[in-house]
Write a protein that holds these residues in place. Structure first.
Motif, PDB file in Angstrom:
ATOM      1  N   ILE A  77       0.698  -1.365  -0.159  1.00 52.46           N
ATOM      2  CA  ILE A  77      -0.162  -0.050  -0.061  1.00 52.46           C
ATOM      3  C   ILE A  77       0.944   1.294   0.131  1.00 52.46           C
ATOM      4  N   GLY A  78       1.877   1.187   0.515  1.00 53.06           N
ATOM      5  CA  GLY A  78       2.744   2.478   0.880  1.00 53.06           C
ATOM      6  C   GLY A  78       4.170   2.045   1.508  1.00 53.06           C
ATOM      7  N   GLN A  79       5.169   2.965   1.000  1.00 56.79           N
ATOM      8  CA  GLN A  79       6.702   2.793   1.557  1.00 56.79           C
ATOM      9  C   GLN A  79       7.042   4.147   1.771  1.00 56.79           C
ATOM     10  N   THR A  80       7.741   3.930   2.896  1.00 55.65           N
ATOM     11  CA  THR A  80       8.573   5.438   3.303  1.00 55.65           C
ATOM     12  C   THR A  80       9.912   5.038   3.466  1.00 55.65           C
ATOM     13  N   SER A  81      10.999   6.007   3.439  1.00 55.73           N
ATOM     14  CA  SER A  81      12.296   5.755   3.882  1.00 55.73           C
ATOM     15  C   SER A  81      12.770   7.001   4.659  1.00 55.73           C
ATOM     16  N   VAL A  82      13.521   6.877   5.672  1.00 57.83           N
ATOM     17  CA  VAL A  82      14.277   7.811   6.433  1.00 57.83           C
ATOM     18  C   VAL A  82      15.745   7.294   6.529  1.00 57.83           C
ATOM     19  N   GLN A 213      -8.201  -2.571  -0.060  1.00 58.32           N
ATOM     20  CA  GLN A 213      -7.076  -3.289   0.572  1.00 58.32           C
ATOM     21  C   GLN A 213      -6.959  -2.982   2.023  1.00 58.32           C
ATOM     22  N   ASN A 214      -7.280  -4.016   2.913  1.00 62.63           N
ATOM     23  CA  ASN A 214      -7.054  -3.947   4.307  1.00 62.63           C
ATOM     24  C   ASN A 214      -5.699  -4.294   4.736  1.00 62.63           C
ATOM     25  N   PRO A 215      -5.206  -3.500   5.787  1.00 63.33           N
ATOM     26  CA  PRO A 215      -3.835  -3.674   6.338  1.00 63.33           C
ATOM     27  C   PRO A 215      -3.889  -5.093   6.899  1.00 63.33           C
ATOM     28  N   SER A 216      -2.635  -5.789   6.431  1.00 60.38           N
ATOM     29  CA  SER A 216      -2.123  -6.894   6.695  1.00 60.38           C
ATOM     30  C   SER A 216      -0.732  -7.154   7.618  1.00 60.38           C
ATOM     31  N   GLU A 217      -0.049  -6.341   7.063  1.00 61.29           N
ATOM     32  CA  GLU A 217       1.449  -6.536   7.785  1.00 61.29           C
ATOM     33  C   GLU A 217       2.005  -5.116   7.562  1.00 61.29           C
ATOM     34  N   ILE A 218       3.177  -4.962   8.345  1.00 63.66           N
ATOM     35  CA  ILE A 218       4.109  -3.788   8.159  1.00 63.66           C
ATOM     36  C   ILE A 218       5.458  -4.367   8.333  1.00 63.66           C
TER      37      ILE A 218
END
Length: 235
Positions: A77-82, A213-218
């Motif tokens: 669903i989404g990706q972020t990077s620090v 899309q239901n959240p499943s895992e992070i």
């Protein structure tokens, strides 16, 4: 698998998970890509707090939200990077290929909004414009070192009377320890201790519920960070 705060946690790569009292330590992250995942099935609002760590040269934290649709297909669903760039600046970037044609950034300090920005997505071809090969776009840069303290996500779905989906909004956030001076991608400067990155997909006509899309895992992956400690998860 390790149960922590009522949720299943799994090591990624070489990582080792170990409960220490009320905390969960993720260690032995000897190579880029090691980390952990949390099974967050059907949890629309989730946050993890960690013992604050100061990011330095060559270090990065990347996290991805995985969702499942009505066909049991797993999709990112989404990706972020620090990460810290070659100039020593801390950069927070998003994978724009997974976001709508507008990206909203909100900065808060002590719970009060200090900044709001809305940006065109340069790599979204929703309208067959602005399509590029670059998918990681920086939203904010901090010149000084950043101390990381929390991450979270929120998924909101609006439906019509028949249960069909009108819109889906995903918000991913990053929390620092104390006030941080940021500069957004347009050069605006502001202070914040929490950043929220929001993307909304509108569907006209509304789409059947099975395509939602239901959240499943992070999943969290680390580079040049040997160990972190999770102190709480709220959901």
């Amino acid at each position: 698998m390790t149960n922590f705060k009522g949720l299943q946690h799994f090591p990624l790569g070489n990582a080792i998970l170990e409960e220490n009292g009320e905390n969960l330590t993720v260690s032995n992250m000897s190579s880029c890509g090691d980390g952990f995942s949390v099974r967050t099935t059907d949890i629309d609002d989730w946050e993890v707090k960690i013992t604050p760590i100061e990011l330095g040269s060559g270090q990065a934290i990347s996290y991805s939200l995985i969702g499942k649709d009505g066909y049991n297909r797993l999709e990112t669903i989404g990706q972020t990077s620090v990460f810290v760039n070659e100039e020593g600046q801390t950069v927070i970037a998003v994978n724009s290929k997974l976001m709508a044609n507008k990206i909203k950034l909100t900065g808060k300090l002590n719970g009060q909004t200090t900044f709001t920005g809305i940006y065109d997505n340069p790599s979204c071809n929703c309208d067959d414009v602005h399509d590029t090969h670059e998918n990681w776009i920086p939203l904010v840069i901090a010149a000084a070192a950043v101390i990381v303290a929390a991450f979270d996500y929120k998924k909101e779905t609006v439906r019509d009377g028949a249960g069909n989906i009108i819109s889906e909004t995903t918000t991913k956030s990053f929390g620092g320890a104390g006030s941080i001076n940021f500069q957004d991608r347009d050069g605006n400067e502001f202070e914040a201790d929490h950043l929220f990155m929001e993307s909304t997909f509108q569907f006209e006509p509304a789409i059947p519920s099975k395509y939602g899309q239901n959240p499943s895992e992070i999943q969290f992956m680390f580079c040049n960070i040997d160990q972190i400690t999770l102190t709480d998860e709220i959901y």
